[in-house]
Design a protein around this motif. Structure first.
Motif, PDB file in Angstrom:
ATOM      1  N   ALA A 262       0.081  -4.959  -2.076  1.00 41.02           N
ATOM      2  CA  ALA A 262       0.448  -3.546  -2.156  1.00 41.02           C
ATOM      3  C   ALA A 262      -0.506  -2.777  -3.044  1.00 41.02           C
ATOM      4  CB  ALA A 262       1.870  -3.395  -2.690  1.00 41.02           C
ATOM      5  N   LEU A 263      -1.127  -3.466  -4.000  1.00 40.47           N
ATOM      6  CA  LEU A 263      -2.028  -2.812  -4.933  1.00 40.47           C
ATOM      7  C   LEU A 263      -3.453  -2.755  -4.406  1.00 40.47           C
ATOM      8  CD1 LEU A 263      -0.745  -4.326  -8.308  1.00 40.47           C
ATOM      9  CD2 LEU A 263      -0.091  -2.184  -7.212  1.00 40.47           C
ATOM     10  N   ILE A 264      -3.853  -3.765  -3.686  1.00 42.21           N
ATOM     11  CA  ILE A 264      -5.216  -3.797  -3.131  1.00 42.21           C
ATOM     12  C   ILE A 264      -5.120  -3.978  -1.617  1.00 42.21           C
ATOM     13  CG2 ILE A 264      -6.449  -4.496  -5.204  1.00 42.21           C
ATOM     14  CD1 ILE A 264      -6.214  -7.418  -4.294  1.00 42.21           C
ATOM     15  N   ALA A 265      -4.526  -2.989  -0.980  1.00 46.73           N
ATOM     16  CA  ALA A 265      -4.283  -3.062   0.465  1.00 46.73           C
ATOM     17  C   ALA A 265      -5.566  -2.913   1.269  1.00 46.73           C
ATOM     18  CB  ALA A 265      -3.277  -2.000   0.877  1.00 46.73           C
ATOM     19  N   ALA A 266      -6.389  -1.911   0.893  1.00 47.30           N
ATOM     20  CA  ALA A 266      -7.580  -1.611   1.688  1.00 47.30           C
ATOM     21  C   ALA A 266      -8.523  -0.751   0.862  1.00 47.30           C
ATOM     22  CB  ALA A 266      -7.199  -0.878   2.977  1.00 47.30           C
ATOM     23  N   PRO A 267      -9.818  -0.819   1.127  1.00 46.37           N
ATOM     24  CA  PRO A 267     -10.761  -0.012   0.354  1.00 46.37           C
ATOM     25  C   PRO A 267     -10.604   1.484   0.567  1.00 46.37           C
ATOM     26  CG  PRO A 267     -11.870  -1.128   2.175  1.00 46.37           C
ATOM     27  CD  PRO A 267     -10.509  -1.706   2.079  1.00 46.37           C
ATOM     28  N   ASP A 268      -9.927   1.883   1.647  1.00 50.86           N
ATOM     29  CA  ASP A 268      -9.746   3.315   1.907  1.00 50.86           C
ATOM     30  C   ASP A 268      -8.342   3.798   1.554  1.00 50.86           C
ATOM     31  OD1 ASP A 268      -8.387   2.027   3.943  1.00 50.86           O
ATOM     32  OD2 ASP A 268      -9.146   3.315   5.544  1.00 50.86           O
ATOM     33  N   GLN A 269      -7.579   3.000   0.801  1.00 55.66           N
ATOM     34  CA  GLN A 269      -6.226   3.406   0.427  1.00 55.66           C
ATOM     35  C   GLN A 269      -6.265   4.629  -0.479  1.00 55.66           C
ATOM     36  OE1 GLN A 269      -5.347  -0.392  -1.425  1.00 55.66           O
ATOM     37  NE2 GLN A 269      -5.263   0.531  -3.481  1.00 55.66           N
ATOM     38  N   ASP A 270      -5.180   5.416  -0.436  1.00 54.84           N
ATOM     39  CA  ASP A 270      -5.090   6.596  -1.280  1.00 54.84           C
ATOM     40  C   ASP A 270      -4.985   6.194  -2.748  1.00 54.84           C
ATOM     41  OD1 ASP A 270      -5.090   7.988   1.078  1.00 54.84           O
ATOM     42  OD2 ASP A 270      -2.966   8.528   1.009  1.00 54.84           O
ATOM     43  N   ALA A 271      -5.408   7.067  -3.635  1.00 51.64           N
ATOM     44  CA  ALA A 271      -5.348   6.831  -5.078  1.00 51.64           C
ATOM     45  C   ALA A 271      -4.211   7.649  -5.664  1.00 51.64           C
ATOM     46  CB  ALA A 271      -6.683   7.196  -5.727  1.00 51.64           C
TER      47      ALA A 271
ATOM     48  N   MET B 138       0.835  -1.199   0.000  1.00 51.79           N
ATOM     49  CA  MET B 138       0.000   0.000   0.000  1.00 51.79           C
ATOM     50  C   MET B 138       0.871   1.250   0.000  1.00 51.79           C
ATOM     51  SD  MET B 138      -2.751   1.209   2.863  1.00 51.79           S
ATOM     52  CE  MET B 138      -3.586   2.778   2.730  1.00 51.79           C
ATOM     53  N   PHE B 139       0.466   2.266  -0.719  1.00 43.90           N
ATOM     54  CA  PHE B 139       1.213   3.524  -0.710  1.00 43.90           C
ATOM     55  C   PHE B 139       0.978   4.226   0.613  1.00 43.90           C
ATOM     56  CE2 PHE B 139       1.730   2.463  -4.951  1.00 43.90           C
ATOM     57  CZ  PHE B 139       2.626   3.320  -5.559  1.00 43.90           C
ATOM     58  N   ASN B 140       2.058   4.455   1.341  1.00 45.45           N
ATOM     59  CA  ASN B 140       1.964   5.022   2.690  1.00 45.45           C
ATOM     60  C   ASN B 140       1.924   6.531   2.618  1.00 45.45           C
ATOM     61  OD1 ASN B 140       2.172   2.453   3.868  1.00 45.45           O
ATOM     62  ND2 ASN B 140       4.371   2.471   3.486  1.00 45.45           N
ATOM     63  N   ILE B 141       0.748   7.069   2.378  1.00 41.62           N
ATOM     64  CA  ILE B 141       0.580   8.501   2.214  1.00 41.62           C
ATOM     65  C   ILE B 141      -0.453   8.969   3.223  1.00 41.62           C
ATOM     66  CG2 ILE B 141       0.174  10.312   0.501  1.00 41.62           C
ATOM     67  CD1 ILE B 141       0.270   7.932  -1.549  1.00 41.62           C
ATOM     68  N   LYS B 142      -0.245  10.168   3.725  1.00 43.78           N
ATOM     69  CA  LYS B 142      -1.201  10.704   4.691  1.00 43.78           C
ATOM     70  C   LYS B 142      -2.583  10.810   4.052  1.00 43.78           C
ATOM     71  CE  LYS B 142       0.363  15.369   3.501  1.00 43.78           C
ATOM     72  NZ  LYS B 142       1.033  16.559   3.978  1.00 43.78           N
TER      73      LYS B 142
ATOM     74  N   LEU C  78       9.373   1.665  -0.118  1.00 45.01           N
ATOM     75  CA  LEU C  78       8.560   2.245   0.948  1.00 45.01           C
ATOM     76  C   LEU C  78       7.094   2.338   0.534  1.00 45.01           C
ATOM     77  CD1 LEU C  78      10.938   5.130   2.127  1.00 45.01           C
ATOM     78  CD2 LEU C  78      10.530   2.942   3.275  1.00 45.01           C
ATOM     79  N   ASN C  79       6.857   2.688  -0.713  1.00 43.75           N
ATOM     80  CA  ASN C  79       5.480   2.872  -1.176  1.00 43.75           C
ATOM     81  C   ASN C  79       4.689   1.569  -1.271  1.00 43.75           C
ATOM     82  OD1 ASN C  79       5.391   5.667  -1.346  1.00 43.75           O
ATOM     83  ND2 ASN C  79       6.154   5.717  -3.449  1.00 43.75           N
ATOM     84  N   VAL C  80       5.388   0.431  -1.273  1.00 44.91           N
ATOM     85  CA  VAL C  80       4.663  -0.842  -1.278  1.00 44.91           C
ATOM     86  C   VAL C  80       4.759  -1.552   0.066  1.00 44.91           C
ATOM     87  CG1 VAL C  80       4.860  -1.151  -3.767  1.00 44.91           C
ATOM     88  CG2 VAL C  80       6.607  -2.147  -2.266  1.00 44.91           C
ATOM     89  N   GLY C  81       5.220  -0.826   1.091  1.00 50.08           N
ATOM     90  CA  GLY C  81       5.204  -1.377   2.444  1.00 50.08           C
ATOM     91  C   GLY C  81       6.458  -2.115   2.859  1.00 50.08           C
ATOM     92  N   LEU C  82       7.555  -1.949   2.122  1.00 50.07           N
ATOM     93  CA  LEU C  82       8.833  -2.542   2.505  1.00 50.07           C
ATOM     94  C   LEU C  82       9.698  -1.474   3.173  1.00 50.07           C
ATOM     95  CD1 LEU C  82       9.395  -4.679  -0.725  1.00 50.07           C
ATOM     96  CD2 LEU C  82       8.565  -5.478   1.502  1.00 50.07           C
ATOM     97  N   THR C  83      10.954  -1.785   3.448  1.00 53.79           N
ATOM     98  CA  THR C  83      11.796  -0.873   4.210  1.00 53.79           C
ATOM     99  C   THR C  83      12.964  -0.350   3.373  1.00 53.79           C
ATOM    100  OG1 THR C  83      13.305  -2.587   5.032  1.00 53.79           O
ATOM    101  CG2 THR C  83      11.268  -2.199   6.287  1.00 53.79           C
TER     102      THR C  83
END
Length: 500
Positions: free
Chosen positions: A345-354, A1-5, A392-397
Motif C-alpha cells: 500500500a505504501l509502495i504501490a507504483a512509481p506513479d502513485q499519488d503523493a 495504494m491511495f486510490n485518488i484520481k 479504502l485508501n490502502v486498497g481494501l474494502t
C-alpha cells in the motif's frame, strides 16, 4: 495504494521550485528563491505543491522508527545516536532548511498573485504557507516568521513566539478564504478570474475542496491545543468561525494529494516510492533495504485481526502469511531475509499519488472534535467512517472495514472501547503508518496514545521519545544572536507550547 484520481501536468519544465529530495531533480529548476524570476504564480504553484508532498513523505522517516511503524534492518550497522535519541543539531536539518525553501516559493506565489490580481492562486499559497509554518512550529517551537521570508533584506530574521505564530496562521487562512470569496464575487459579476486549473495538482481548481482543506487545517491546529487550559478561549472563538463555514471539512474520498506526472523514469518517480520503494529498474532502494517492519505495529495489527497488516508490510519472503519484525533499538535486529518489508500500500507504483493530508486523517480529526463536543456530528459514525477511509485508501474494502470495527475489541470496536478518545487516536495511529508519522508523533506528544515502546538500545539512558527537534547548526552559524536568544534547547524537556 491511495486510490485518488490522477492528473498529469505536462509542463514540468516550467516549475519553479527548490527540490526537497534527491529524487526530484526534474523539479530542480530554480535553486535560489531570492533570485528574481519572471515565472507567473500559476506556473510556480504545481512545483511548490509537489515539493510539499515530497517534504511530508520523505523528510520524517525517523518518526516511523519512533512511532512503532518501522525498525532498522539487521543488514546495516546503525550509529548509536540514531537509536538512543541522543542526536545533535545536524539531525533532521533538511526539515528546517527545505521547509523554509518551500515557503519561499509559496511566498513568491502569494506576493506575485497579489501584484497580478490573481486572488485564487494567492489564496492557495497562503493556505500552504500556514500548512508549512505549522509543521515548523510543531517541530521547533519559536521560529522565524514575520521576517523569515524577506530574503537578503533580512539575513538574520528574528524568532517569533510560537503561540503568536499559531494565532496568526488562523488569520492567514481566513485571509485566503476571503480571497476565494472575492474571486467568486468577481466571477459572478462577469469579471475574469484566473483559476490555475490543472496547474493546481492537488484539487484541480476546485475552490470548495480548498476551503474544506483550509478548515481541516484549522481543526488540526485547534486539536493540537486541546490539552492546554489557557488555550480554551482561543479554541472556542475559532470554533465559532469554523461552525459558521458552510463548507465543512475534507470528506470521504477527498484526499489532499498531488501528482505532477510521476512516472517510472529517473528522478520522476513518486517521492515516497523513489526513496523507500524501487529504482526505475525494479531494484529495491537502499532505504527500502534499510527500513523494515517494527514488531510493535505488527503485533497490533495481528492482535486486532486487521487486514491492513498485509498492506503496510510484506510477509517474510514476499509471499505467504508470515510477518516478522523486531522492536526499535533491539541489539539483535533481523536481516532482510527474516523480516517483513515496507508493504504494497505504501509502495504501490512509481506513479502513485503523493499524499499531503489523507481523507482518513481528516475524518479522525472530525471524530475527535465531535467526541469533545466541539463540532456537530456523531463521533461513532465519524470514527467508523475514518476507519473505512483508511481501508479504502490502502486498497481494501468497506465491507472489510465494517467487519474489523464491529469486533468487540478495545480500541477497535466503538462500543467495546471505554476510552473513546484513546480509541480514536489509536485507530488514527494505525492508519497513519508510513506516509504520516509526523501526525502520529504529534498525537503522541499531545495525548500519550498509543503507548509506543521506547528504544531498546542499551545506551538509551533517557527513556523518552523526544518531544521536539533541535535548531539546526546552520542557525548557530548564520543567525547566532537570534537562535541563542532561545536559550538552551533539549529534545526531552523544551516543550512545544501545546504539549502536555
Amino acid at each position: 495504494m491511495f486510490n485518488i484520481k490522477k492528473t498529469t501536468v505536462g509542463a514540468l519544465a516550467a516549475l519553479l521550485l527548490v527540490a526537497t529530495s534527491c529524487k526530484e531533480d526534474y523539479l530542480n529548476i530554480n535553486n535560489n528563491p531570492n533570485q528574481a524570476t519572471s515565472a507567473t504564480p500559476e506556473l510556480v504553484l504545481p512545483g511548490a505543491l509537489a515539493s510539499s508532498a515530497s517534504y511530508i513523505q520523505t523528510r520524517f522517516p525517523f518518526l516511523n522508527l519512533w512511532m512503532g511503524y518501522w525498525n532498522w534492518s539487521g543488514n546495516y550497522s546503525i550509529g548509536t545516536s540514531d537509536k538512543n535519541y541522543q542526536f545533535t543539531n545536524a539531525f533532521g536539518a533538511g526539515i528546517w532548511d527545505n521547509g523554509y525553501l518551500i515557503l519561499k516559493n509559496y511566498n513568491y506565489i502569494d506576493t506575485q498573485g497579489a501584484a497580478l490580481n490573481q486572488p485564487v492562486v494567492q489564496a492557495m499559497a497562503k493556505i500552504m504557507k500556514a500548512f508549512h509554518f505549522q509543521i515548523l512550529v510543531d517541530t521547533y517551537g519559536n521560529v522565524p516568521y514575520t521576517e523569515a521570508l524577506s530574503g537578503v533584506s533580512t539575513a538574520s530574521p528574528k524568532y517569533d513566539d510560537q503561540v503568536a505564530i499559531y494565532e496568526d496562521l488562523f488569520k492567514q487562512i481566513d485571509a485566503a478564504l476571503a480571497l476565494f470569496d472575492q474571486a467568486d464575487k468577481l466571477s459572478e459579476q462577469g469579471g475574469t478570474v484566473l483559476n490555475p486549473g490543472t496547474n493546481d495538482i492537488m484539487f484541480h481548481g476546485d475552490l470548495d475542496e480548498w476551503r474544506r482543506f483550509a478548515n481541516t487545517l484549522k481543526l488540526r491546529m485547534l486539536l493540537r491545543q486541546s490539552e492546554k487550559p489557557e488555550r480554551q478561549a482561543f479554541i472556542q472563538s475559532q470554533l465559532t468561525v469554523l461552525k459558521a463555514s458552510p463548507y465543512g471539512f475534507l470528506e470521504a474520498r477527498e484526499n489532499a494529494a498531488v501528482n505532477p506526472g510521476y512516472t517510472n523514469s529517473a528522478n520522476r518517480q513518486n517521492p515516497f516510492y523513489g526513496n523507500f520503494g524501487s529504482t526505475v529498474t525494479g531494484t529495491p532502494t537502499e532505504l527500502n533495504n534499510q527500513y523494515k517492519a517494527n514488531k510493535y505495529a505488527i503485533d497490533f495489527y495481528q492482535q486486532t485481526n486487521d487486514p491492513r497488516l498485509g498492506r503496510f508490510y510484506f510477509p517474510v519472503g514476499g509471499t505467504g502469511t508470515n510477518f516478522n519484525a523486531t522492536f526499535f533499538g533491539t541489539i539483535a535486529p533481523l536481516v532482510n531475509s527474516q523480516v517483513s518489508a515496507i508493504g504494497p500500500a505504501l509502495i504501490a507504483a512509481p506513479d502513485q499519488d503523493a499524499v499531503i493530508l489523507s481523507s482518513h486523517e481528516a475524518l479522525f480529526l472530525q471524530a475527535e472534535a465531535a467526541q469533545r463536543g466541539w463540532i456537530t456530528g456523531n463521533a461513532k459514525t465519524l470514527y467508523q467512517q475514518a476507519i473505512t477511509e483508511s481501508f479504502l485508501n490502502v486498497g481494501l474494502t468497506a465491507a472489510q472495514a465494517a467487519t474489523y470495527y464491529s469486533q468487540a475489541i478495545n480500541n477497535v470496536g466503538w462500543d467495546a472501547s471505554p476510552n473513546k478518545l484513546q480509541a480514536i487516536i489509536t485507530q488514527k495511529w494505525a492508519s497513519l503508518n508510513g506516509f504520516s508519522p509526523f501526525e502520529a508523533w504529534s498525537d503522541y506528544r499531545r495525548l500519550g496514545y498509543p503507548n509506543v515502546p521506547i528504544s531498546q538500545d542499551p545506551s538509551t539512558t533517557i527513556r523518552q521519545i523526544p518531544i521536539r527537534l533541535l535548531y539546526p547548526q546552520s542557525e548557530y552559524n548564520y543567525n547566532q544572536t537570534n537562535v541563542n536568544a532561545q536559550g538552551t534547547v533539549s529534545q526531552f524537556t523544551t516543550k512545544i507550547f501545546w504539549e502536555k
